[in-house]
Design an enzyme around this catalytic site. Structure first.
Site, mmCIF file in Angstrom:
data_model
loop_
_atom_site.group_PDB
_atom_site.id
_atom_site.type_symbol
_atom_site.label_atom_id
_atom_site.label_comp_id
_atom_site.label_asym_id
_atom_site.label_seq_id
_atom_site.Cartn_x
_atom_site.Cartn_y
_atom_site.Cartn_z
ATOM 1 N N SER A 258 0.851 -1.183 0.000
ATOM 2 C CA SER A 258 0.000 0.000 0.000
ATOM 3 C C SER A 258 0.892 1.239 0.000
ATOM 4 O O SER A 258 2.102 1.146 0.135
ATOM 5 C CB SER A 258 -0.870 0.006 1.245
ATOM 6 O OG SER A 258 -0.066 0.204 2.392
ATOM 7 N N LYS A 259 0.252 2.395 -0.149
ATOM 8 C CA LYS A 259 1.016 3.646 -0.129
ATOM 9 C C LYS A 259 1.781 3.798 1.191
ATOM 10 O O LYS A 259 2.931 4.219 1.204
ATOM 11 C CB LYS A 259 0.057 4.831 -0.299
ATOM 12 C CG LYS A 259 -0.478 4.969 -1.711
ATOM 13 C CD LYS A 259 -0.485 6.435 -2.158
ATOM 14 C CE LYS A 259 -0.867 6.567 -3.616
ATOM 15 N NZ LYS A 259 -2.292 6.304 -3.855
ATOM 16 N N ARG A 260 1.077 3.444 2.280
ATOM 17 C CA ARG A 260 1.713 3.558 3.590
ATOM 18 C C ARG A 260 2.965 2.697 3.689
ATOM 19 O O ARG A 260 4.003 3.112 4.193
ATOM 20 C CB ARG A 260 0.721 3.107 4.671
ATOM 21 C CG ARG A 260 0.163 4.194 5.532
ATOM 22 C CD ARG A 260 0.532 4.115 6.997
ATOM 23 N NE ARG A 260 0.154 2.897 7.675
ATOM 24 C CZ ARG A 260 -1.084 2.592 8.066
ATOM 25 N NH1 ARG A 260 -2.079 3.415 7.816
ATOM 26 N NH2 ARG A 260 -1.318 1.478 8.700
#
Length: 497
Positions: A258-260
RNA sequence: GCCCCCAUCGUCUAGUGGCCCAGGACGUGGCCCUCUCAAGGCCAAAACGAGGAUUCGAAUUCCUCUGGGGGCACCA
């Protein structure tokens, strides 16, 4: 090499909505490999039908990323080709034509439902714990009536008329037959009200028109796989061979990246994005090698592959459908392997930008000399300036306490340095061959250990406790500078006595 | 909730009925080499998710369960 496979026409079709990441890099790679090994074509197609999600510069970044990996395409928006244009935003009319055809054939229908109504329907369905799907209102419309409404300019989309009963069987090259119950399939929108085709339609049309023989793409397309096959079948087109690659899971194996996670990775000195990898010190060949082995393997022991190796050995028959957790530790290992496989000359060239960025003036001649002795000491190229910066500095500044060898006093250390200076000073020139034997002899007479005395010299000459082999390093630095640095160390040591 | 996919050491994987009390690699531990750090060499610990079924024989075939993943937009 000989190859029985017929030439494959494959495409890598990213959408310019963000940075190109390792997952798409692998998809691109596998497509490229199949094209090259069969003598076919690798096509780059930009899927930019969603005008709202366009990201400035993303297309350029795709070009750069692919080039950096060493993947050259045969047809694409920048270089043209027989199936132009290669940007879907420039193919709007083609999709509209086929969209109309679909309706005329009765395989699709016009739908006038507003987005608002659709959202409400979905909400309602979710409240009733039903799976969200189109309720089929416009499917019941009289086709002539619908066509008239379209002619008057009423806002509409085109939907695919999914069979309501029976099953649809599609074949994935790595998974075999996959059977979908048609009643679970939705009447997907194929053409938006802004006149742009949606992925499902645009990709199917383009794959057919561009003569694509193998569709190698991510497994996120598996749920709509039946739709894509059905679109081909509705038009009477031959289906390509479909290969759905597994996704990359985050290092923990829990969920896809994910982006995180991407941000966290960057904080750890890694990155999921191709554009970051060069400055982090990774070699394109290492990326290629590493990424290729996630979801593909050659046999039970071969692991080191260059791009040409892969072109020869790759096979879609050995693709693995299971998801793979990304493992940056292994990436480091591959990078080390590829660094060590570089010639001194190649490595020197690769190193230039890293020294530049570190603000160190590194001349090529010296770089070629140090390459062989730092080659097996780096995991990533960006470590080079820290490891070998002392070769290029006028003088080094050792930590005075580091000059005192373990187990020795400052006085003793100073004596060791002085005696070493005397021995080295007798040499007209320092080479590893002529310096090491007398130095070993000296250590012998001194009665201290090699580690103690050489350690003092190492800190004196390199300014570091860890360095490439001492005498090789001295040889490159040169006699005068070496002696000067040892003299400085002696002064430092005497001050501590 | 519904649909689809997947399932071998911590991780990447080999393995397509007997060659497997499961092989390689990363990582981990130990040893060797050694002027530091690496690299290299050797050794070790470490896995077929569970239950049924088929078979003389199953990691390999089938079913169920469990677990994991993906998808369910006028995104791709």
């Amino acid at each position: 090499m000989t190859n029985r496979l017929s030439p494959a026409r494959v495409r890598f079709a990213p959408s310019p909505t963000g940075s190109i990441h390792l997952g798409s890099a692998r998809t691109a790679l596998f497509n490229y490999l199949l094209a090259r090994q069969t003598g076919g074509q690798f096509i780059l197609r930009i899927e930019d039908t969603d005008r709202k999600r366009l990201v400035e510069g993303a297309e350029q970044e795709i070009y750069e990323g692919l080039h950096w990996m060493g993947l050259q395409w045969d047809e694409g928006p920048d270089i043209g080709g027989p199936c132009e244009p290669y940007r879907q935003s420039e193919r709007k009319e083609i999709y509209q034509e086929y969209g109309r055809k679909l309706v005329e054939m009765g395989a699709g229908y016009y739908c006038f439902c507003t987005a608002d109504r659709l959202a409400k329907v979905r909400e309602e369905q979710q409240r009733r714990k039903e799976s969200p799907h189109y309720d089929g209102t416009c499917r019941l419309l009289d086709p002539d009536e619908a066509a008239k409404r379209v002619a008057t300019g009423e806002k509409h989309v085109i939907r695919f008329k999914m069979p309501r009963e029976g099953t649809t069987t599609v074949t994935d090259h790595l998974r075999g037959d996959i059977i979908f119950e048609n009643k679970h399939l939705d009447d997907y929108i194929l053409m938006k009200s802004d006149g742009f085709a949606l992925y499902h339609l645009a990709a199917s049309i383009d794959d057919h028109l561009m003569g694509i023989t193998h569709v190698i793409r991510g497994s996120e397309w598996l749920p709509t796989f039946s739709l894509h096959a059905l679109i081909h079948r509705a038009f009477g087109w031959q289906e390509p061979t479909w290969c759905h690659l597994s996704v990359f899971l985050k290092p923990s194996g829990k969920g896809k990246m994910s982006k995180r996670d991407a941000v966290e990775l960057r904080n750890d000195g890694n990155s999921f994005f191709l554009k970051d990898l060069e400055s982090l010190g990774y070699l394109p060949n290492a990326v290629v090698n590493w990424v290729a082995l996630m979801g593909w393997s050659f046999d039970d022991h071969s692991e080191f592959f260059t791009l040409p190796d892969l072109v020869e050995k790759f096979s879609i028959d050995k693709l693995n459908p299971a998801p793979a957790a990304i493992n940056f530790t292994k990436f480091d290992h591959f990078n080390g392997l590829h660094i060590r496989s570089l010639s001194a000359d190649e490595l020197a060239s690769r190193l230039v930008p890293y020294f530049e960025r570190a603000g160190i003036q590194a001349d090529r001649e010296t770089l070629v000399k140090i390459a062989p002795i730092i080659r097996e000491r780096m995991v990533t190229l960006d470590e080079a300036p820290e490891l070998a910066g002392f070769f290029f500095k006028a003088e080094v500044t050792p930590e005075p306490t580091d000059l005192i060898a373990k187990g020795l006093t400052a006085t003793q250390s100073a004596e060791a340095a002085r005696k070493s200076y005397e021995v080295l000073a007798t040499l007209p020139e320092i080479t590893a061959e002529n310096a090491e034997p007398p130095m070993r002899a000296l250590v012998e007479t001194l009665g201290w250990s090699l580690g103690q005395v050489f350690g003092i010299l190492r800190v004196a000459v390199t300014g570091q406790k860890v360095s490439p082999p001492l005498f090789e390093s001295m040889a490159i630095i040169g006699r005068d500078k070496v002696l000067a640095r040892i003299q400085t160390a002696i002064d430092l040591l005497e001050k501590m006595v």
